[in-house]
Scaffold this motif. Structure first.
Motif, mmCIF file in Angstrom:
data_model
loop_
_atom_site.group_PDB
_atom_site.id
_atom_site.type_symbol
_atom_site.label_atom_id
_atom_site.label_comp_id
_atom_site.label_asym_id
_atom_site.label_seq_id
_atom_site.Cartn_x
_atom_site.Cartn_y
_atom_site.Cartn_z
ATOM 1 N N ALA A 101 0.826 -1.212 0.000
ATOM 2 C CA ALA A 101 0.000 0.000 0.000
ATOM 3 C C ALA A 101 0.859 1.259 0.000
ATOM 4 O O ALA A 101 0.490 2.272 -0.615
ATOM 5 C CB ALA A 101 -0.938 -0.011 1.207
ATOM 6 N N LEU A 102 1.995 1.228 0.688
ATOM 7 C CA LEU A 102 2.911 2.376 0.654
ATOM 8 C C LEU A 102 3.355 2.651 -0.784
ATOM 9 O O LEU A 102 3.392 3.803 -1.229
ATOM 10 C CB LEU A 102 4.141 2.098 1.526
ATOM 11 N N ARG A 103 3.691 1.588 -1.485
ATOM 12 C CA ARG A 103 4.119 1.743 -2.880
ATOM 13 C C ARG A 103 2.985 2.284 -3.737
ATOM 14 O O ARG A 103 3.190 3.166 -4.569
ATOM 15 C CB ARG A 103 4.611 0.387 -3.404
ATOM 16 N N TRP A 104 1.770 1.761 -3.557
ATOM 17 C CA TRP A 104 0.615 2.241 -4.323
ATOM 18 C C TRP A 104 0.275 3.694 -3.978
ATOM 19 O O TRP A 104 -0.265 4.424 -4.804
ATOM 20 C CB TRP A 104 -0.580 1.350 -4.050
ATOM 21 N N LEU A 105 0.592 4.097 -2.765
ATOM 22 C CA LEU A 105 0.353 5.481 -2.359
ATOM 23 C C LEU A 105 1.319 6.446 -3.039
ATOM 24 O O LEU A 105 1.082 7.651 -3.088
ATOM 25 C CB LEU A 105 0.475 5.581 -0.833
ATOM 26 N N GLY A 106 2.411 5.909 -3.558
ATOM 27 C CA GLY A 106 3.409 6.743 -4.222
ATOM 28 C C GLY A 106 4.669 6.935 -3.413
ATOM 29 O O GLY A 106 5.560 7.690 -3.811
ATOM 30 N N VAL A 107 4.772 6.235 -2.261
ATOM 31 C CA VAL A 107 5.958 6.351 -1.415
ATOM 32 C C VAL A 107 7.096 5.558 -2.042
ATOM 33 O O VAL A 107 6.909 4.440 -2.517
ATOM 34 C CB VAL A 107 5.675 5.818 0.007
ATOM 35 N N ARG A 108 8.280 6.129 -2.066
ATOM 36 C CA ARG A 108 9.457 5.433 -2.579
ATOM 37 C C ARG A 108 10.583 5.545 -1.551
ATOM 38 O O ARG A 108 10.429 6.162 -0.514
ATOM 39 C CB ARG A 108 9.882 6.020 -3.927
ATOM 40 N N GLY A 109 11.714 4.916 -1.841
ATOM 41 C CA GLY A 109 12.792 4.853 -0.866
ATOM 42 C C GLY A 109 12.605 3.632 0.021
ATOM 43 O O GLY A 109 11.923 2.680 -0.330
ATOM 44 N N ASN A 110 13.212 3.657 1.184
ATOM 45 C CA ASN A 110 13.215 2.494 2.063
ATOM 46 C C ASN A 110 12.025 2.478 3.010
ATOM 47 O O ASN A 110 11.554 3.525 3.461
ATOM 48 C CB ASN A 110 14.500 2.453 2.887
ATOM 49 N N ALA A 111 11.561 1.259 3.304
ATOM 50 C CA ALA A 111 10.525 1.057 4.320
ATOM 51 C C ALA A 111 10.945 -0.121 5.182
ATOM 52 O O ALA A 111 11.521 -1.097 4.686
ATOM 53 C CB ALA A 111 9.170 0.786 3.667
ATOM 54 N N ARG A 112 10.649 -0.032 6.464
ATOM 55 C CA ARG A 112 11.047 -1.088 7.395
ATOM 56 C C ARG A 112 9.872 -2.046 7.613
ATOM 57 O O ARG A 112 8.738 -1.617 7.843
ATOM 58 C CB ARG A 112 11.481 -0.474 8.732
ATOM 59 N N LEU A 113 10.166 -3.330 7.514
ATOM 60 C CA LEU A 113 9.156 -4.371 7.711
ATOM 61 C C LEU A 113 9.632 -5.301 8.815
ATOM 62 O O LEU A 113 10.698 -5.920 8.699
ATOM 63 C CB LEU A 113 8.953 -5.160 6.408
ATOM 64 N N ASN A 114 8.861 -5.388 9.903
ATOM 65 C CA ASN A 114 9.218 -6.258 11.014
ATOM 66 C C ASN A 114 8.451 -7.572 10.904
ATOM 67 O O ASN A 114 7.216 -7.581 10.868
ATOM 68 C CB ASN A 114 8.894 -5.594 12.359
ATOM 69 N N LYS A 115 9.207 -8.686 10.867
ATOM 70 C CA LYS A 115 8.599 -10.010 10.802
ATOM 71 C C LYS A 115 9.553 -11.034 11.407
ATOM 72 O O LYS A 115 10.779 -10.882 11.293
ATOM 73 C CB LYS A 115 8.295 -10.412 9.352
ATOM 74 N N PHE A 116 8.967 -12.060 12.015
ATOM 75 C CA PHE A 116 9.747 -13.194 12.523
ATOM 76 C C PHE A 116 10.843 -12.752 13.501
ATOM 77 O O PHE A 116 11.911 -13.353 13.570
ATOM 78 C CB PHE A 116 10.388 -13.972 11.362
ATOM 79 N N GLY A 117 10.557 -11.675 14.222
ATOM 80 C CA GLY A 117 11.522 -11.186 15.187
ATOM 81 C C GLY A 117 12.704 -10.460 14.573
ATOM 82 O O GLY A 117 13.680 -10.170 15.261
ATOM 83 N N GLU A 118 12.617 -10.170 13.273
ATOM 84 C CA GLU A 118 13.682 -9.455 12.579
ATOM 85 C C GLU A 118 13.135 -8.175 11.961
ATOM 86 O O GLU A 118 11.923 -7.999 11.816
ATOM 87 C CB GLU A 118 14.286 -10.330 11.470
ATOM 88 N N SER A 119 14.057 -7.298 11.577
ATOM 89 C CA SER A 119 13.684 -6.055 10.906
ATOM 90 C C SER A 119 14.321 -6.041 9.519
ATOM 91 O O SER A 119 15.540 -6.184 9.392
ATOM 92 C CB SER A 119 14.163 -4.841 11.718
ATOM 93 N N PHE A 120 13.485 -5.912 8.489
ATOM 94 C CA PHE A 120 13.960 -5.911 7.106
ATOM 95 C C PHE A 120 13.760 -4.524 6.508
ATOM 96 O O PHE A 120 12.763 -3.858 6.778
ATOM 97 C CB PHE A 120 13.177 -6.928 6.275
ATOM 98 N N VAL A 121 14.712 -4.104 5.688
ATOM 99 C CA VAL A 121 14.577 -2.838 4.960
ATOM 100 C C VAL A 121 14.302 -3.159 3.501
ATOM 101 O O VAL A 121 15.094 -3.833 2.845
ATOM 102 C CB VAL A 121 15.851 -1.973 5.100
ATOM 103 N N ILE A 122 13.152 -2.702 3.012
ATOM 104 C CA ILE A 122 12.720 -2.960 1.639
ATOM 105 C C ILE A 122 12.790 -1.666 0.839
ATOM 106 O O ILE A 122 12.274 -0.630 1.273
ATOM 107 C CB ILE A 122 11.279 -3.510 1.593
ATOM 108 N N ASN A 123 13.425 -1.719 -0.304
ATOM 109 C CA ASN A 123 13.505 -0.566 -1.193
ATOM 110 C C ASN A 123 12.240 -0.530 -2.045
ATOM 111 O O ASN A 123 12.042 -1.374 -2.920
ATOM 112 C CB ASN A 123 14.747 -0.683 -2.081
ATOM 113 N N LEU A 124 11.393 0.445 -1.808
ATOM 114 C CA LEU A 124 10.115 0.515 -2.514
ATOM 115 C C LEU A 124 10.272 0.930 -3.973
ATOM 116 O O LEU A 124 9.321 0.802 -4.756
ATOM 117 C CB LEU A 124 9.165 1.489 -1.802
ATOM 118 N N ASP A 125 11.438 1.416 -4.371
ATOM 119 C CA ASP A 125 11.675 1.723 -5.780
ATOM 120 C C ASP A 125 11.758 0.435 -6.593
ATOM 121 O O ASP A 125 11.169 0.335 -7.673
ATOM 122 C CB ASP A 125 12.971 2.531 -5.943
ATOM 123 N N GLN A 126 12.468 -0.530 -6.064
ATOM 124 C CA GLN A 126 12.611 -1.828 -6.726
ATOM 125 C C GLN A 126 12.621 -2.921 -5.661
ATOM 126 O O GLN A 126 13.686 -3.427 -5.287
ATOM 127 C CB GLN A 126 13.896 -1.879 -7.564
#
Length: 385
Positions: free
Chosen positions: A218-243
């Motif tokens: 939804a962040l990507r569909w909203l037009g947000v780009r750059g990095n977003a943090r996703l917390n799962k499985f007790g870890e923190s992942f950084v996802i590049n919303l550009d690609q």
């Protein structure tokens, strides 16, 4: 340049950038300002379809046809109408009849559309005779005006102030039953608070893992780009919303296409449409694309769309649950076998007869089956395709 043309152009910009929620908001605004803006109707239906908001896309498509006196004919929308109403010939017939009256319809196309409309009406009358009108209504087969009259999220977004909308959304975010609705709505609300709330959902381990993946999308569909943090499985992942890596999608990830192709080939083999040798010539390889000759033969096979949708839903559910820790899709034959096992269970669990043979089964295929199943453990009872 008028205001609606400005916002319609902005909608196209967002659409081309895969920011489908922001695009939908812009196109809807453009339509409110000029109902004859065919470019905005086209863009809105496309954006909603790409977000898999089929309910809303049907509603907008119906409204488009009911404005036939204002609008120019748009051939692109025929594909959407046939896809969205493939189970409702009555609505499709009404749509075709109205389209035939639009400006820009050629003398060659007009009788063709009228003939298609007549065929659809006949098919619908046969359904009514067989099942009864009340049963069809219960199954969701509405008339075109009934589709058009349905309220969609964008209607509400334009009628309420953003402050009032966020009052509701802040409550939904805290409700496990409503948080996905909030996420799916926020991608179409161009306000800094939308980004803030979606980022909060992505980091909240108490929210269902599938919903956190949808919040990232939804962040990507909203037009947000750059990095977003996703917390799962007790870890923190950084996802590049550009690609985003792995692929971030609401549809079936492209990596699964070879497995789905082999699944359909198996079903074609069991029907005798292709030979065992032809099946093996492709299934025994990890080639990404099916040979054209084989693909042409596959077109003649009966591969029910409902069973393909079951496979798609199983893939999407597991992918959303585990993203970004999703497996590499190697050994397409084993993934295909896993899908065949599961759709066989679905068919038999629904009380129907499975007529496509016993799927191949080895240790790897069973492991893939279990991974897919873990995303939808009660899918036979809960999945309604």
């Amino acid at each position: 340049m008028s205001q609606y043309q400005d916002i319609g152009g902005l909608g196209r910009h967002y659409l081309q950038a895969d920011s489908y929620g922001a695009a939908a908001f812009c196109f809807y605004r453009a339509i409110l300002e000029d109902r004859a803006n065919g470019n905005a109707w086209n863009g809105l239906i496309l954006a909603l379809s790409l977000m898999r908001k089929e309910h809303d896309a049907q509603t907008v498509l119906a409204r488009y046809a009911l404005h036939h006196e204002l609008l120019e004919f748009d051939r692109d929308l025929i594909t959407f109408s046939m896809m969205l109403w493939q189970q409702n010939p009555g609505a499709l017939g009404e749509w075709m009849q109205l389209i035939s009256q639009m400006k820009g319809v050629s003398e060659k196309d007009k009788p063709l559309f009228e003939e298609m409309a007549a065929d659809m009406h006949k098919a619908y009358d046969e359904l009514v005779e067989k099942h009864g009108i009340d049963t069809l209504k219960e199954q969701g087969l509405l008339t075109l005006p009934e589709y058009a009259a349905r309220r969609i999220e964008l209607d509400w977004l334009m009628e309420e102030s953003f402050d009032a909308i966020f009052e509701h959304v802040n409550k939904w975010i805290e409700d496990p039953e409503a948080v996905l609705t909030a996420v799916r709505l926020l991608c179409m609300v161009p306000d800094p608070r939308s980004e803030k709330l979606l980022r909060r959902v992505c980091r909240n381990e108490e929210v269902d893992g599938k919903v956190r993946t949808h919040a990232l999308l939804a962040l990507r569909w909203l037009g947000v780009r750059g990095n977003a943090r996703l917390n799962k499985f007790g870890e923190s992942f950084v996802i590049n919303l550009d690609q985003p890596e792995p692929e971030l999608t609401v549809s079936v990830p492209a990596a699964f296409k070879p497995a789905l192709d082999r699944m359909k080939l198996w079903m074609a083999k069991e029907q005798g449409v292709i030979t065992e040798f032809e099946y093996e010539s492709h299934a025994a390889t990890d080639q990404l694309d099916m040979p054209e000759t084989l693909a042409a033969k596959l077109e003649k096979a009966d591969v029910p769309s409902v069973l393909q949708e079951v496979a798609h839903a199983l893939i999407r559910a597991a992918y959303d649950k585990y993203y970004p820790l999703v497996p590499g899709i190697k050994g397409a034959r084993q993934w295909s076998a896993a899908l065949l096992m599961l759709i066989k269970e679905y068919v038999e669990g629904s009380g129907e007869t499975w007529s496509y043979g016993e799927p191949e089964r080895d240790e790897t295929a069973v492991r893939h089956r279990n991974w897919l199943l873990s995303g939808s453990p009660n899918y036979v009872d809960t999945m309604h395709i």
